[in-house]
Design an enzyme around this catalytic site. Structure first.
Site, PDB file in Angstrom:
ATOM      1  CB  SER A 163      -0.931  -0.017   1.207  1.00  0.00           C
ATOM      2  OG  SER A 163      -0.170  -0.253   2.359  1.00  0.00           O
ATOM      3  CG  LEU A 164       0.533   4.082  -2.685  1.00  0.00           C
ATOM      4  CD1 LEU A 164      -0.402   4.868  -3.590  1.00  0.00           C
ATOM      5  CD2 LEU A 164       1.978   4.251  -3.138  1.00  0.00           C
ATOM      6  CE  LYS A 222      -4.466   5.837  -2.512  1.00  0.00           C
ATOM      7  NZ  LYS A 222      -5.706   5.094  -2.280  1.00  0.00           N
ATOM      8  CD  GLU A 269      -7.642   1.069  -7.377  1.00  0.00           C
ATOM      9  OE1 GLU A 269      -6.506   0.533  -7.334  1.00  0.00           O
ATOM     10  OE2 GLU A 269      -8.210   1.523  -6.382  1.00  0.00           O
TER      11      GLU A 269
HETATM   12  S1  IVH Z   1       0.648   2.442  -7.003  1.00  0.00           S
HETATM   13  C1  IVH Z   1       3.627   0.117  -4.251  1.00  0.00           C
HETATM   14  N1  IVH Z   1      -0.972   4.059  -8.283  1.00  0.00           N
HETATM   15  O1  IVH Z   1      -3.852   2.777  -3.746  1.00  0.00           O
HETATM   16  C2  IVH Z   1       2.624   1.101  -4.713  1.00  0.00           C
HETATM   17  N2  IVH Z   1      -1.835   2.802  -6.463  1.00  0.00           N
HETATM   18  O2  IVH Z   1      -2.574   2.511  -0.960  1.00  0.00           O
HETATM   19  C3  IVH Z   1       1.495   0.473  -5.405  1.00  0.00           C
HETATM   20  N3  IVH Z   1      -4.225   3.166  -6.063  1.00  0.00           N
HETATM   21  O3  IVH Z   1      -4.018  -0.618  -3.216  1.00  0.00           O
HETATM   22  C4  IVH Z   1       0.350   1.351  -5.687  1.00  0.00           C
HETATM   23  N4  IVH Z   1      -4.539   4.598  -7.690  1.00  0.00           N
HETATM   24  O4  IVH Z   1      -5.441   0.260  -5.061  1.00  0.00           O
HETATM   25  C5  IVH Z   1      -0.833   3.167  -7.277  1.00  0.00           C
HETATM   26  N5  IVH Z   1      -2.293   5.501  -9.522  1.00  0.00           N
HETATM   27  C6  IVH Z   1      -2.159   4.605  -8.528  1.00  0.00           C
HETATM   28  C7  IVH Z   1      -3.243   4.251  -7.708  1.00  0.00           C
HETATM   29  C8  IVH Z   1      -3.034   3.335  -6.679  1.00  0.00           C
HETATM   30  C9  IVH Z   1      -5.115   3.929  -6.710  1.00  0.00           C
HETATM   31  C10 IVH Z   1      -4.539   2.344  -4.877  1.00  0.00           C
HETATM   32  C11 IVH Z   1      -4.198   0.907  -5.041  1.00  0.00           C
HETATM   33  C12 IVH Z   1      -3.450   0.495  -3.803  1.00  0.00           C
HETATM   34  C13 IVH Z   1      -3.615   1.671  -2.918  1.00  0.00           C
HETATM   35  C14 IVH Z   1      -2.337   1.895  -2.159  1.00  0.00           C
END
Ligand code: IVH
Length: 671
Positions: free
Chosen positions: A83-84, A116, A174
């Site tokens: 997760s972020l 996001k 997503e």
């Molecule tokens: S990158 C290691 N990019 O955010 C990083 N995540 O808290 C991987 N999400 O479960 C995530 N938009 O569902 C990334 N443009 C985006 C995103 C994104 C939504 C969600 C994703 C993940 C969550 C992380």
């Protein structure tokens, strides 16, 4: 068809269908109609039915297939789906940017910025360009195998375009539901009497976790790719932005709202820009994601516990929050709509503190079963009025009573009326209800009503707020001193308004009836009513059956006229207006409403010998006819005088009856 030709045709159709899917879902620029697409699809289905040996797993016909599962198999992610970390304000973003610069020991770092998405994360595995397995994120290490369901999502390609991708490529992205599709889905759920989803994310998650792929197929899910996981047998671009470009070329939907920026200012500008665009986007986002663009830098930065150091999610203020319903009250709007409103324990949502949320109408309160004391989910998106989405189950204490709308308007005491088939209840006290007073006065004074020049919104606000005017009749009692004492009013403009009011007193019955603001009675209906009854007393005394004799008056209009004059306070306002000197020429009731001119359309051209154009129009309208400015196939008569224009030529060309003034009079007299 020869076997070889069938094989070729099948392949041709698959390529064409893939291409059109790509144009529709990825480029967002379709080049054929839905019907043409369906036609190709059906041809492919037919050929595959005849030649089952030609069916391949990546054929577009294989999106919905297979029997319902008993349970999902589990999938171990070869690269964990982490997760972020979140940043909730500029300081936290600045701290992230500082850490990145310090760790990389560089002055300039570029970031790839993306939305996001507010959906659910999935992974998609492509072997040799063919989609073979898809999984949910699960706990980040193990997810569920939802391949059959993911195949039903048409924006997920079953095979990649071109050849410039690794042999094994695991994509991350997503699954979401567009807002409009969510609204349609919920409407369908409602019509079937099934439970509605709270928001697009829950609906998307619920749709993807169906054991029967046919259910998923019926839900219009979408997909956006934003990264990769496990990769084998091939190299990828050196940057995140380059990777997204490549994925786009490979036929994957990549969101167009992205940018490469540098520095804190660049990050914050992207955030501000997308926050501004947010209400207009077709899908929901809950923030933006900043990722260090160079993959080599990402690797150097690495991870702390379960989140990358090279990326951060800069969140928007949440649009949903839970709080408690302190009370349920009703509000009366400017148009008389009586709306239930939940008074809330103050809660921070959508960037502001919210204390009230609309419950829309009585049926909605019952459908959501909202009661005083309940804990509810509240939503405030953009500038939209906050609303109660649902009750949080299991938190109700005791048995609070079911809410009902009051029978009387809380503002003026008039009856609250809800017509059969209508969701909105309304206060019937149009002319006397304080909540509707300003609106009623503006309507009364408007150009097509009493035409009081100069009585605008600012003035009405002052007159009502200072208690100088309650009903339209009070307007005619205003004095020069009273008016001159108002803001931005000199004696000259006060006198002008008094003159305009005096002038408005001489009016027509039609205008007067329209000015009363009776619900469902617009200008045209007011004219019909005036022409039919001739005298106001006759109209006020008419029963519903009598009212329905008027052209174009049906039960709804008849009932609202009846109701209006059935309210004593409205009758009093009418009397007061007449006492104040409002007059019109009262006529005889129309002898017949259905003479030969009734409902016919006339066009006037040239100068008539004895009548002005206005007089001829009034005469025709008094007999139930209409006057139009141009000749068309819907014209019944053209009345031609001296020096007629091109309208006469057109009438002749269309074979429309042409009469002169004498002919018009004869026609009307027959009625
Ligand atoms: S990158 C290691 N990019 O955010 C990083 N995540 O808290 C991987 N999400 O479960 C995530 N938009 O569902 C990334 N443009 C985006 C995103 C994104 C939504 C969600 C994703 C993940 C969550 C992380």
């Amino acid at each position: 068809m020869a076997r070889r030709d069938v094989t070729a045709r099948v392949e041709q159709l698959r390529c064409a269908i893939d291409e059109h899917n790509y144009r529709y879902y990825v480029l967002d620029a379709p080049t054929i109609s839905d019907a043409a697409y369906d036609h190709m699809f059906r041809e492919l289905l037919a050929l595959e039915a005849e030649h089952p040996e030609l069916v391949s797993p990546d054929s577009p016909t294989q999106r919905v297939g297979g029997a319902p599962l008993a349970a999902f198999a589990s999938v171990t992610h070869r690269v964990p789906m982490l997760s972020l970390n979140n940043a909730f304000d500029e300081e936290e973003v600045a701290a992230f940017d500082r850490r990145v610069h310090e760790s990389l020991e560089r002055e300039h770092v570029q970031y790839d910025c993306e939305p996001k998405f507010d959906g659910l994360a999935i992974s998609l595995l492509y072997q040799e360009g063919v989609f073979v397995q898809g999984a949910t994120r699960g706990d980040g290490y193990t997810g569920e195998d939802v391949t059959a369901n993911l195949k039903t999502i048409r924006s997920i390609p079953l095979r990649l375009r071109g050849t410039s991708f690794p042999r094994a490529l695991e994509l991350r992205g997503e699954v979401i539901l567009y807002r409009a599709d969510f609204a349609r889905l919920n409407e369908a759920q409602r019509n079937r009497g099934e439970k509605e989803f709270v928001n697009p994310r829950n609906a998307a998650a619920g749709s993807l976790r169906q054991l029967d792929p046919r259910i998923t197929a019926a839900r219009p899910l979408r997909f956006f790719a934003y990264g990769v996981g496990h990769v084998e047998g091939g190299r990828l671009p050196a940057t995140q932005s380059g990777l997204l470009d490549l994925l786009l070329e490979a036929g994957l939907p990549v969101c167009a709202e992205r940018a490469v920026v540098s520095g804190l200012d660049g990050l914050l500008a992207f955030h501000a820009d997308l926050f501004g665009k947010r209400p207009a986007l077709p899908y929901e986002i809950d923030g933006v994601v900043y990722k260090v663009d160079r993959i080599a830098d990402q690797q150097r930065l690495g991870f702390v516990s379960r989140a990358p150091r090279f990326a951060v999610a800069h969140k928007f203020p949440s649009e949903e929050a839970t709080t408690e319903v302190v009370d349920i009250e009703v509000q009366v709007g400017r148009t008389g709509a009586v709306t239930p409103v939940a008074r809330l324990r103050p809660v921070f949502v959508g960037g502001v503190t919210v204390t009230n949320a609309t419950l829309h109408n009585e049926d909605e309160v019952h459908r959501k079963d909202v009661r005083v004391g309940d804990t509810v989910v509240v939503r405030r998106a953009g500038d939209v009025i906050p609303e109660v989405l649902q009750v949080v189950p299991g938190k109700r204490r005791g048995h609070p009573p079911v809410f009902h709308l009051p029978k009387k308007c809380p503002v003026c005491g008039s009856a609250v009326i809800r017509l059969p088939g209508e969701a909105i209840a309304r206060c019937s006290g149009g002319l006397v209800c304080a909540a509707q007073r300003k609106q009623a006065l503006l309507h009364f004074a408007s150009r097509r009503a009493m035409d009081v020049d100069g009585l605008g919104e600012k003035l009405v606000d002052q007159l009502v707020d200072r208690g100088l005017v309650r009903t339209p009749a009070d307007l005619y009692a205003l004095t020069l001193e009273q008016l001159a004492g108002l803001e931005r009013m000199g004696e000259r403009s006060a006198q002008r308004l008094l003159d305009a009011l005096a002038k408005s007193k001489g009016t027509t019955l039609a205008r007067f009836v329209y000015a009363l603001g009776i619900r469902n009675v617009g200008g045209a209906t007011a004219k019909d009513l005036a022409a039919h009854f001739g005298r106001l007393d006759a109209l006020m005394a008419a029963g519903e059956a009598e009212l329905e004799e008027v052209a174009d008056v049906g039960p709804v209009v008849a009932a609202s006229v009846r109701r209006f004059f059935g309210e004593q306070h409205n009758v009093e306002v009418v009397r007061a207006l007449r006492r104040a000197g409002v007059t019109w020429a009262e006529g005889e009731p129309r002898r017949s409403t259905r003479g030969p001119a009734f409902d016919k359309t006339f066009v006037l051209t040239g100068a008539l010998p004895d009548m002005t154009r206005e007089a001829a129009t009034a005469l025709i309208e008094a007999h139930g006819g209409k006057v139009s400015g141009s000749v068309s196939t819907r014209t019944d008569y053209v009345v031609a005088g001296a020096e007629p224009g091109s309208k006469l030529d057109k009438a002749r060309a269309l074979g429309i009856a042409v009469i002169d003034e004498a002919g018009l009079k004869r026609l009307l007299e027959q009625g």
